[in-house]
Design an enzyme around this catalytic site. Structure first.
Site, mmCIF file in Angstrom:
data_model
loop_
_atom_site.group_PDB
_atom_site.id
_atom_site.type_symbol
_atom_site.label_atom_id
_atom_site.label_comp_id
_atom_site.label_asym_id
_atom_site.label_seq_id
_atom_site.Cartn_x
_atom_site.Cartn_y
_atom_site.Cartn_z
ATOM 1 N N GLU A 107 -6.099 -7.700 -0.607
ATOM 2 C CA GLU A 107 -6.423 -7.492 0.809
ATOM 3 C C GLU A 107 -7.775 -6.793 0.909
ATOM 4 O O GLU A 107 -7.995 -5.787 0.242
ATOM 5 C CB GLU A 107 -5.325 -6.624 1.445
ATOM 6 C CG GLU A 107 -5.501 -6.358 2.921
ATOM 7 C CD GLU A 107 -4.404 -5.431 3.462
ATOM 8 O OE1 GLU A 107 -3.212 -5.656 3.171
ATOM 9 O OE2 GLU A 107 -4.754 -4.475 4.165
ATOM 10 N N GLU A 136 0.830 -1.210 0.000
ATOM 11 C CA GLU A 136 0.000 0.000 0.000
ATOM 12 C C GLU A 136 0.860 1.254 0.000
ATOM 13 O O GLU A 136 1.280 1.726 1.062
ATOM 14 C CB GLU A 136 -0.922 0.022 1.231
ATOM 15 C CG GLU A 136 -2.062 -0.968 1.167
ATOM 16 C CD GLU A 136 -2.989 -0.890 2.378
ATOM 17 O OE1 GLU A 136 -2.658 -0.150 3.332
ATOM 18 O OE2 GLU A 136 -4.015 -1.572 2.361
#
Ligand code: MG
Length: 343
Positions: free
Chosen positions: A265, A178
């Site tokens: 995710e 991320e």
């Protein structure tokens, strides 16, 4: 998932650690033992190596493949004790997972890959080797919010992984979990191109997944300026309590631009891992992922006292979990993964 404390510390310390590591030559250990012999008769035998075709990820047969599974938590924290073959086999047998994700923790705190490369690498390879033996797909995830500050470390790690696993159809490289709110063309894409070149030197063809700006939400930014490699897809993350129709619209924009996506995710709750399980929002997201034939991994396999953890503290480390060993989020995620039509 964002870890607020480490983010704060890493902003100031990340670059320093990366420089210190590159100067000390402390990166990854060389490829050693050959992994376990791949099993046959499971999901990977059925679909083979995953490949991007248009805006879909397809198997050797050319048809889209939509997988459901679970992500392990950060390798250095509350997930560390679960990085073993027992847990992998339980996720296959009891959750009917077809994909799992090993999350190499990178933050500048004691215990991460930055300070303890051998211990964390061993956790990742234990899970990847077990996934290969179980005929599952497995994501090798560089779990970082500042990967562009330590590109050399990622290049060395993924070259090592590609040497070890590049000949096996099970393995998918996820090179940046991320990114924060940073530029795709100026920061993330140049990082990704360097890491991809290191992988492709040893593995010409396995699927690579690249994170996108704003905690892997701005998939449309990547889709508008894609990486020139035939087998790259982009990361879309959502937390059902926080992210709703606006993020799905962004994902549809990326798909319309021709990008392939993978939800490496997702969480049942808010983006900080806390708050209630938002069952209605999760169901909307599942409909969306079914419609677009996306693969996904729930976050996650760890036992911290927060909503997103699937496991209660003190539950066994090697699977065999009863309903009472799972959290409410864990029980809900298990139901979703078990019910997913895997092809
Ligand atoms: Mg290969």
């Amino acid at each position: 998932m964002l870890h607020p404390m480490t983010l704060f510390r890493c902003v100031f310390l990340g670059a320093t650690f990366a420089v210190a590591l590159s100067q000390s030559g402390c990166s990854t250990t060389p490829a050693a033992a050959v992994p376990a012999t791949p099993a046959t008769g499971g999901i990977v035998s059925q679909h083979g190596r995953l490949q991007v075709k248009g805006n879909r990820i397809v198997g050797d047969h050319g048809r889209p493949v939509s997988l459901a599974g679970v992500s392990f938590g950060w390798s250095q924290w509350e997930a560390a004790r679960f990085y073993n073959a027992g847990t992998v086999n339980w996720l296959k047998q009891d959750w009917h997972a077809s994909i799992i994700r090993a999350a190499l923790g990178l933050h500048a705190e004691p215990g991460s890959y930055v300070q303890k490369p051998a211990a964390n690498r061993a956790r990742i390879t234990a899970v990847v080797d077990a996934a290969i033996a179980a005929d599952l797909y497995v994501l090798i995830d560089w779990h970082d919010h500042h990967a562009e500050d330590r590109t050399d470390l990622a290049v060395a790690f993924f070259a090592d992984m590609a040497k070890r696993y590049g000949h096996l159809p099970n393995v998918i490289y996820e090179i940046y979990n991320e990114p924060l709110v940073i530029s795709w063309p100026d920061k993330i894409k140049p990082y990704a191109e360097k890491v991809i070149a290191a992988i492709r030197a040893h593995d010409p063809d396995n699927l690579i997944i690249v994170g996108t700006p704003r905690w892997s939400q701005e998939v449309d930014a990547a889709a508008a300026d894609p990486i020139k490699d035939p087998n790259v897809a982009y990361t879309l993350h959502f937390y059902a309590g926080t992210h709703k129709a606006a993020l799905r619209a962004r994902a549809e924009k990326a798909l319309a631009l021709g990008a392939a996506l993978m939800v490496t995710e997702w969480g049942t709750c808010n983006a900080d891992g806390k708050g209630p399980v938002d069952e209605a929002s999760v169901r909307e997201w599942m409909d969306f992922m079914r419609r677009h034939e996306l693969s996904h991994c729930n976050w996650g396999v760890y036992d911290k006292r927060e909503t997103a953890s699937i496991i209660q503290p003190r539950a066994p480390a090697k699977g065999g979990w009863k309903d009472t060993d799972l959290t409410p989020s864990g029980r809900f995620a298990r139901e979703i993964v078990r019910d997913w039509k895997q092809d």
